[in-house]
Design a protein around this motif. Sequence first.
Motif, PDB file in Angstrom:
ATOM      1  N   ASN A  98       0.646  -1.533  -0.242  1.00 42.57           N
ATOM      2  CA  ASN A  98       0.286  -0.022   0.186  1.00 42.57           C
ATOM      3  C   ASN A  98       1.114   1.395  -0.048  1.00 42.57           C
ATOM      4  OD1 ASN A  98      -3.203   0.607   1.466  1.00 42.57           O
ATOM      5  ND2 ASN A  98      -2.081   1.974   0.938  1.00 42.57           N
ATOM      6  N   PHE A 122      -8.799  -2.893  -7.312  1.00 45.30           N
ATOM      7  CA  PHE A 122      -8.414  -2.617  -5.640  1.00 45.30           C
ATOM      8  C   PHE A 122      -8.648  -1.176  -5.225  1.00 45.30           C
ATOM      9  CE2 PHE A 122      -4.375  -2.632  -2.664  1.00 45.30           C
ATOM     10  CZ  PHE A 122      -5.741  -3.337  -1.569  1.00 45.30           C
ATOM     11  N   ASN A 175      -8.564  -7.354  -6.958  1.00 44.36           N
ATOM     12  CA  ASN A 175      -9.002  -8.133  -5.892  1.00 44.36           C
ATOM     13  C   ASN A 175     -10.250  -6.385  -6.048  1.00 44.36           C
ATOM     14  OD1 ASN A 175     -10.206  -7.134  -3.166  1.00 44.36           O
ATOM     15  ND2 ASN A 175      -8.026  -6.634  -1.940  1.00 44.36           N
ATOM     16  N   TYR A 205      -1.444 -11.288  -4.891  1.00 43.36           N
ATOM     17  CA  TYR A 205      -1.992 -12.783  -4.758  1.00 43.36           C
ATOM     18  C   TYR A 205      -0.689 -13.811  -5.968  1.00 43.36           C
ATOM     19  CZ  TYR A 205      -5.582 -10.457  -2.268  1.00 43.36           C
ATOM     20  OH  TYR A 205      -6.327  -9.775  -2.058  1.00 43.36           O
ATOM     21  N   ARG A 243       2.962  -5.535   8.405  1.00 45.54           N
ATOM     22  CA  ARG A 243       2.760  -4.282   7.238  1.00 45.54           C
ATOM     23  C   ARG A 243       4.273  -4.284   6.206  1.00 45.54           C
ATOM     24  NH1 ARG A 243      -0.667  -4.341   5.443  1.00 45.54           N
ATOM     25  NH2 ARG A 243      -0.699  -2.402   4.213  1.00 45.54           N
TER      26      ARG A 243
HETATM   27  C1  LIG Z   1      -4.336  -6.870   0.110  1.00 47.12           C
HETATM   28  C2  LIG Z   1      -3.475  -6.369  -1.222  1.00 47.12           C
HETATM   29  C3  LIG Z   1      -2.706  -5.438  -1.411  1.00 47.12           C
HETATM   30  C4  LIG Z   1      -1.889  -5.113  -0.179  1.00 47.12           C
HETATM   31  O1  LIG Z   1      -2.222  -4.606   0.588  1.00 47.12           O
HETATM   32  P1  LIG Z   1      -0.800  -4.271   2.393  1.00 47.12           P
HETATM   33  O2  LIG Z   1      -0.944  -2.593   1.761  1.00 47.12           O
HETATM   34  O3  LIG Z   1       1.068  -5.330   1.585  1.00 47.12           O
HETATM   35  O4  LIG Z   1      -1.174  -5.317   2.715  1.00 47.12           O
HETATM   36  C5  LIG Z   1      -2.468  -4.915  -2.642  1.00 47.12           C
HETATM   37  N1  LIG Z   1      -3.301  -4.637  -3.975  1.00 47.12           N
HETATM   38  C6  LIG Z   1      -3.848  -5.418  -3.849  1.00 47.12           C
HETATM   39  C7  LIG Z   1      -4.611  -5.662  -4.565  1.00 47.12           C
HETATM   40  C8  LIG Z   1      -4.219  -6.452  -2.965  1.00 47.12           C
HETATM   41  O5  LIG Z   1      -5.820  -7.237  -2.488  1.00 47.12           O
END
Ligand SMILES: *Cc1c(COP(=O)(O)O)cnc(C)c1O
Length: 374
Positions: A98, A122, A175, A205, A243
Motif C-alpha cells: 500500500n 483495488f 481484488n 496474490y 505491514r
Molecule cells: C491486499 C492487497 C494489497 C496488499 O496490501 P498491503 O499493503 O501489502 O497489505 C495490494 N494490492 C491488492 C490488490 C491487494 O488485494
Amino acid sequence: MPRIDYASLAVPGIQRLQPYQPGKPVADLERELGIREAVKLASNENPLGPSPRAVVALQAACVGVHIYPDGGGNALRAALAARHGVTPAQITLGNGSNEILELVARVWLQPGRGAVFSQHAFAVYPLVVQAVGATAQVAPATAADAPQPYAHDLAAMLAMVDATTQLVFIANPNNPTGTWLTAEALTEFLQALPPHILVVMDEAYAEYVEATEYPDTTQWLEAYPNLIVTRTFSKIYGLAGLRLGYSVSSSALAELLNRARQPFNVNHLAQVAGLAALEDHAHIAASQAMNRQGLLQLAEGLEARGLRYIPSVGNFLTFDLAQEPEPVYQALLRQGVIVRPVANYGLPGFLRVSVGTTQENDRFFQALDQVLAA
Ligand SMILES: *Cc1c(COP(=O)(O)O)cnc(C)c1O
C-alpha cells in the motif's frame, strides 16, 4: 476562539476522500456481540497464520527494538533481489505494498495529471490518486457475461489514455474480482502504451496463481523499463499485521521512490520476519495447497446453492447474492462470520469471502444457509 471550518482548509484531494474501509476485526465483533470464536474471512489473510520460521525470528528480534531499523532494509532487499534475479538497487521496501502505491502517486501524480485503472479494481488506487489531487481515469470492466466477468479490459484501459495520463494501475490478479491477465494480453498492452507512462503491476496474490499463462513481470523490466511491480508479505506470507511490501523496478525508478519515503518506513520486526518468511518454502507450499482446496470448496459450495461467483485465482471468491447484500452481511456477523461487502467496488449485489481453513469455510456455509433460510 472564532469558529473555523478546518475541513474547508484541507487540500481539495483530501476534502473529497472517503477513507478505506477495512474488514471488521474479530475482536470488535466478539466484543459487540458478546460471542467467541468468530471467523474472519474478510481481508484475504492467510488462514495458516504466519510462517513459523518468521515467528521464531520475531521472538528473537524483540529485544532489539530499542535500535532504529536498518533504514536501507539491506538484508531483506538483498534476499528479495536474489529471489527475483535483480540487483538490490531495484528493490524498494514499503510499509505494506500500500505504501508503494502511495509513493508512486506522490512521485508521479499531481493536479492535471491522470492515472488509468479499471472499474472494480483495488480500492487503494482511487484513494492514492485523489489524495494527491490527480484525476482517476476509470476504464469500464469486461461484461457480466464475459469469460472473465468484471475483469480489467486492457483495450478499454488503453482507450482511456490521453495526454494527461502519467500512470496505469493494473492488479493481476485483481481484488475483489480474482480475475487475471495473461502474459500475451499484457505484452500487447505494454507494447501499445506510450513508454513515458508508468505501469504499476500489483501482484499481491502472485504466489497463489497456478495458471501457466500467468506472467512473473519482475522478469520483464529490461523490456519494459516503465514497469513497477509490487508484491506483499500480507497475503501468502501471512504477515499482514507487520505491514511489509516491496516493489521491483529499474534502479532509476526505485531511486525516485526512495526519495519520497520516510527514512525508517519499514520497521525492524517486519524486516526480520520478512527475511525468514521468504525462505520458508514449506509454509508457502502448505499455504498454496490449502488455498487450492479452499477455493474448490467455496466454489462447489456456492454452485450447490445456485449462487453465481466470479472465477478467482486469488485467495478469495466474490459471489452474487442475487439480493441486497447488506442485511445478509449483518446477519452473517450475528452468526460470527465476517465477510466483505463490495458495494464500494461497484459490485453492489456481491459479497467477497476469503478462503479459510476447511472448517472455517464450512462454518461460512453453515452460517450462510441459516441466514438465507431465515
Ligand atoms: C491486499 C492487497 C494489497 C496488499 O496490501 P498491503 O499493503 O501489502 O497489505 C495490494 N494490492 C491488492 C490488490 C491487494 O488485494
